[in-house]
Design an enzyme around this catalytic site. Structure first.
Site, PDB file in Angstrom:
ATOM      1  N   GLY A  28       7.073   4.551   1.335  1.00 47.75           N
ATOM      2  CA  GLY A  28       6.089   4.134   0.343  1.00 47.75           C
ATOM      3  C   GLY A  28       5.220   5.273  -0.126  1.00 47.75           C
ATOM      4  O   GLY A  28       5.192   6.349   0.480  1.00 47.75           O
ATOM      5  N   TYR A  32      -3.278   7.354  -1.995  1.00 49.58           N
ATOM      6  CA  TYR A  32      -3.798   8.512  -1.279  1.00 49.58           C
ATOM      7  C   TYR A  32      -2.736   9.347  -0.588  1.00 49.58           C
ATOM      8  O   TYR A  32      -3.055  10.336   0.045  1.00 49.58           O
ATOM      9  CB  TYR A  32      -4.828   8.046  -0.249  1.00 49.58           C
ATOM     10  CG  TYR A  32      -5.894   7.222  -0.906  1.00 49.58           C
ATOM     11  CD1 TYR A  32      -6.802   7.809  -1.788  1.00 49.58           C
ATOM     12  CD2 TYR A  32      -5.966   5.852  -0.706  1.00 49.58           C
ATOM     13  CE1 TYR A  32      -7.751   7.065  -2.429  1.00 49.58           C
ATOM     14  CE2 TYR A  32      -6.929   5.093  -1.344  1.00 49.58           C
ATOM     15  CZ  TYR A  32      -7.811   5.702  -2.209  1.00 49.58           C
ATOM     16  OH  TYR A  32      -8.754   4.952  -2.852  1.00 49.58           O
ATOM     17  N   HIS A  34       1.710   9.710   0.926  1.00 49.22           N
ATOM     18  CA  HIS A  34       3.079   9.237   1.110  1.00 49.22           C
ATOM     19  C   HIS A  34       3.224   8.676   2.519  1.00 49.22           C
ATOM     20  O   HIS A  34       2.681   9.245   3.462  1.00 49.22           O
ATOM     21  CB  HIS A  34       4.053  10.398   0.908  1.00 49.22           C
ATOM     22  CG  HIS A  34       3.882  11.046  -0.440  1.00 49.22           C
ATOM     23  ND1 HIS A  34       4.656  10.726  -1.519  1.00 49.22           N
ATOM     24  CD2 HIS A  34       2.990  11.965  -0.874  1.00 49.22           C
ATOM     25  CE1 HIS A  34       4.274  11.434  -2.568  1.00 49.22           C
ATOM     26  NE2 HIS A  34       3.256  12.189  -2.205  1.00 49.22           N
ATOM     27  N   VAL A  35       3.987   7.586   2.632  1.00 48.94           N
ATOM     28  CA  VAL A  35       4.141   6.958   3.944  1.00 48.94           C
ATOM     29  C   VAL A  35       5.608   7.071   4.377  1.00 48.94           C
ATOM     30  O   VAL A  35       6.525   6.770   3.604  1.00 48.94           O
ATOM     31  CB  VAL A  35       3.713   5.477   3.899  1.00 48.94           C
ATOM     32  CG1 VAL A  35       3.900   4.814   5.258  1.00 48.94           C
ATOM     33  CG2 VAL A  35       2.250   5.352   3.455  1.00 48.94           C
ATOM     34  N   LYS A  52       1.462   8.717   7.588  1.00 55.21           N
ATOM     35  CA  LYS A  52       0.957   8.842   6.227  1.00 55.21           C
ATOM     36  C   LYS A  52       0.430  10.249   6.007  1.00 55.21           C
ATOM     37  O   LYS A  52      -0.464  10.706   6.722  1.00 55.21           O
ATOM     38  CB  LYS A  52      -0.161   7.814   6.028  1.00 55.21           C
ATOM     39  CG  LYS A  52      -0.732   7.764   4.640  1.00 55.21           C
ATOM     40  CD  LYS A  52      -1.429   6.426   4.470  1.00 55.21           C
ATOM     41  CE  LYS A  52      -2.157   6.317   3.173  1.00 55.21           C
ATOM     42  NZ  LYS A  52      -2.672   4.954   2.977  1.00 55.21           N
ATOM     43  N   ASP A 151     -10.625  -3.573  -0.355  1.00 58.95           N
ATOM     44  CA  ASP A 151      -9.437  -3.515  -1.203  1.00 58.95           C
ATOM     45  C   ASP A 151      -8.360  -4.467  -0.672  1.00 58.95           C
ATOM     46  O   ASP A 151      -7.182  -4.108  -0.618  1.00 58.95           O
ATOM     47  CB  ASP A 151      -8.924  -2.070  -1.259  1.00 58.95           C
ATOM     48  CG  ASP A 151      -7.946  -1.852  -2.405  1.00 58.95           C
ATOM     49  OD1 ASP A 151      -7.939  -2.670  -3.360  1.00 58.95           O
ATOM     50  OD2 ASP A 151      -7.178  -0.876  -2.347  1.00 58.95           O
TER      51      ASP A 151
HETATM   52  P1  ADP Z   1      -2.502   3.891  -0.244  1.00 62.49           P
HETATM   53  O1  ADP Z   1      -3.622   3.334   0.595  1.00 62.49           O
HETATM   54  O2  ADP Z   1      -2.548   5.375  -0.332  1.00 62.49           O
HETATM   55  O3  ADP Z   1      -2.396   3.219  -1.565  1.00 62.49           O
HETATM   56  P2  ADP Z   1      -0.687   2.398   1.369  1.00 62.49           P
HETATM   57  O4  ADP Z   1      -1.343   2.457   2.704  1.00 62.49           O
HETATM   58  O5  ADP Z   1      -0.857   1.155   0.576  1.00 62.49           O
HETATM   59  O6  ADP Z   1      -1.140   3.623   0.516  1.00 62.49           O
HETATM   60  O7  ADP Z   1       0.848   2.656   1.610  1.00 62.49           O
HETATM   61  C1  ADP Z   1       1.812   2.826   0.614  1.00 62.49           C
HETATM   62  C2  ADP Z   1       3.080   2.099   1.002  1.00 62.49           C
HETATM   63  O8  ADP Z   1       3.425   2.350   2.367  1.00 62.49           O
HETATM   64  C3  ADP Z   1       2.999   0.597   0.861  1.00 62.49           C
HETATM   65  O9  ADP Z   1       4.212   0.144   0.311  1.00 62.49           O
HETATM   66  C4  ADP Z   1       2.872   0.064   2.246  1.00 62.49           C
HETATM   67  O10 ADP Z   1       3.460  -1.193   2.361  1.00 62.49           O
HETATM   68  C5  ADP Z   1       3.588   1.121   3.078  1.00 62.49           C
HETATM   69  N1  ADP Z   1       2.893   1.202   4.371  1.00 62.49           N
HETATM   70  C6  ADP Z   1       1.596   1.528   4.575  1.00 62.49           C
HETATM   71  N2  ADP Z   1       1.263   1.455   5.867  1.00 62.49           N
HETATM   72  C7  ADP Z   1       2.392   1.058   6.531  1.00 62.49           C
HETATM   73  C8  ADP Z   1       2.709   0.775   7.908  1.00 62.49           C
HETATM   74  N3  ADP Z   1       1.799   0.902   8.880  1.00 62.49           N
HETATM   75  N4  ADP Z   1       3.960   0.377   8.199  1.00 62.49           N
HETATM   76  C9  ADP Z   1       4.883   0.250   7.230  1.00 62.49           C
HETATM   77  N5  ADP Z   1       4.657   0.502   5.926  1.00 62.49           N
HETATM   78  C10 ADP Z   1       3.431   0.897   5.564  1.00 62.49           C
END
Ligand code: ADP
Length: 442
Positions: A28, A32, A34-35, A52, A151
């Protein structure tokens, strides 16, 4: 800094690439960073993690402190930040979380596609109850510790896949909106605007300058309605959200179309809202004479005499001072009535939702969704990629008194052996960092 000390700590410092396998496993990309789905290189640890990488480099002192505090949060329904890596060679910050296979954005999307294909549609009612109960439980914990999420939306509600915590809700992204104030890309680089206002409480849309617990409760109400109907309750076209002005005419219009225009007696302080005059100029109460939540939900086959509807109404109360708290909501009749909520929201049944897919570096995982979103199709989900607009300032730091977090540790616990260098990321000393960063606690 003492040279020998620097060499010694550099040698001791754990490097993310030495400890985790994550290359090619991006799942993802958010506002903020890349995950990645990651696995530990240490053999007995077969757990899956989410790593992340924060966009940009460096970290301010106060962000450092906030991360240290977030690391102290421990609750089964709140994603746990397990470790922070500060990579000194490229000044990158990495956050290590537990990995959650599902999230409500994908789950709702799955049901919407089923609806389009005329297969069984709705999320099972027991599952909705368990999901909402666990979301309330996690938020109650955060609120009790004076952490506001700010959020909440389906994409930030993760659900654990197969494993010891199967079917457990994990609230993600808490507090991070405040931590990393620069988006992944400059606003101009992004596709048609992608901030979602759908889960935003009416007081924020009317210019309230402080986040409050009630704002998170409104968002939970929106998520509840969406789980019951598979439609975002306050869906609103997003093209023209390009402003840092919190007042948003179309979003308010959508809320009033569902809820009706608020009566003075129901929300007395509406007159004190910064945008009240604009509201009075732009809207006529009579336009919404026929609208109310009961009608909307009945249209979506949720009976007004049901316990689910009764709770929903208490969460989606316009006046923030009358909106229900998470603590009271958890004691609501809805959760006492059979079937009671369960820990595994899937209730031991096979999980029908697909696993997260890997995306390539230049892939935009939800491009098609963004495209859809830019048109007028009212059945879209919000894109996950978001642009931050200026958030309202948080309430004064005076509300944050020592001891509100259950355990406090110093920033040096963030990453053993690297605290000194961690500070130097921002090339400021502790007092400068906290005073000049512009972050405030609530
Ligand atoms: P941001 O806060 O920077 O917008 P996110 O935390 O929403 O980013 O993460 C981006 C993507 O990664 C999303 O699709 C989310 O579902 C995935 N993701 C975030 N945290 C996790 C996690 N702990 N396990 C699996 N996927 C995750």
């Amino acid at each position: 800094m003492d040279y020998d000390y620097k060499v010694k700590t550099a040698a001791e410092r754990a490097k993310v690439e030495d400890l985790f396998e994550y290359e090619g496993c991006k799942v993802g990309r958010g506002t903020y960073g890349h995950v990645y789905k990651a696995k530990s290189k240490a053999s007995p640890d077969s757990k899956e993690y989410a790593l992340k990488q924060i966009e940009g480099t460096g970290i301010s002192m106060s962000a450092c402190r906030e991360i240290a505090l977030l690391r102290e949060l421990k609750h089964p329904n709140v994603i746990s930040l397990q470790k922070v890596f500060l990579s000194h060679t490229d000044r990158k910050v990495w956050l290590l979380f537990e990995f959650a296979e599902h999230d409500l954005w994908h789950i709702i999307k799955f049901h919407r596609s089923a609806k389009a294909n005329k297969k069984p549609v709705h999320i099972p009612r027991n599952m909705v109850k368990s999901l909402i109960f666990q979301i309330l439980d996690g938020i109650h914990y955060l609120h009790a510790n004076w952490v506001l999420h700010r959020d909440l939306k389906p994409a930030n509600i993760l659900v654990m896949g197969e494993g010891p915590e199967r079917g457990r809700v994990k609230i993600a992204d808490m507090g991070f909106a405040r931590l990393f104030n620069s988006p992944l890309k400059p606003l101009a680089d992004l596709d048609p605007v992608v901030v979602t206002f759908w889960y935003r409480a009416p007081e924020l849309l009317l210019g309230a300058r402080h986040y409050s617990k009630a704002i998170d409760i409104w968002a939970i109400g929106c998520i509840f309605a969406e789980l019951l109907t598979s439609e975002p309750i306050f869906h609103c076209r997003q093209e023209d959200i390009k402003t840092s002005n919190p007042y948003h005419h179309d979003q308010l219009d959508r809320i009033f179309n569902v809820m009706g225009f608020p009566q003075e007696k129901d929300w007395e302080d509406i007159r004190k809202m910064p945008e009240h005059q604009t509201l009075m100029k732009d809207f006529k109460r009579s336009t919404y004479g026929n609208c109310n939540l009961m009608k909307y939900m009945e249209k979506h086959k949720v009976k007004s005499e049901s316990k689910a509807f009764s709770l929903l109404q208490k969460l989606l109360t316009m006046d923030p001072t009358k909106r229900m708290t998470s603590e009271l909501a958890m004691k609501d009749q809805y959760f006492l009535e059979d079937p009671v909520p369960s820990q595994d929201v899937f209730e031991g049944l096979p999980i029908p939702y697909p696993k997260r897919e890997f995306i390539s570096d230049d892939d935009n995982e939800d491009k098609s969704d963004n495209k859809n979103n830019a048109n007028t199709n009212h059945s879209d989900q919000p894109p996950q990629k978001r642009v931050r607009v200026m958030p309202p300032v948080t309430t004064s730091s005076s509300n944050m008194v020592s001891g509100e977090f259950q355990v406090r540790k110093h920033v040096h616990n963030m990453q053993s052996g690297s605290q000194q260098q961690g500070m130097n990321f921002s090339s400021s000393n502790a007092s400068q960092g906290s005073a000049s960063s512009g972050y405030s606690r609530f």
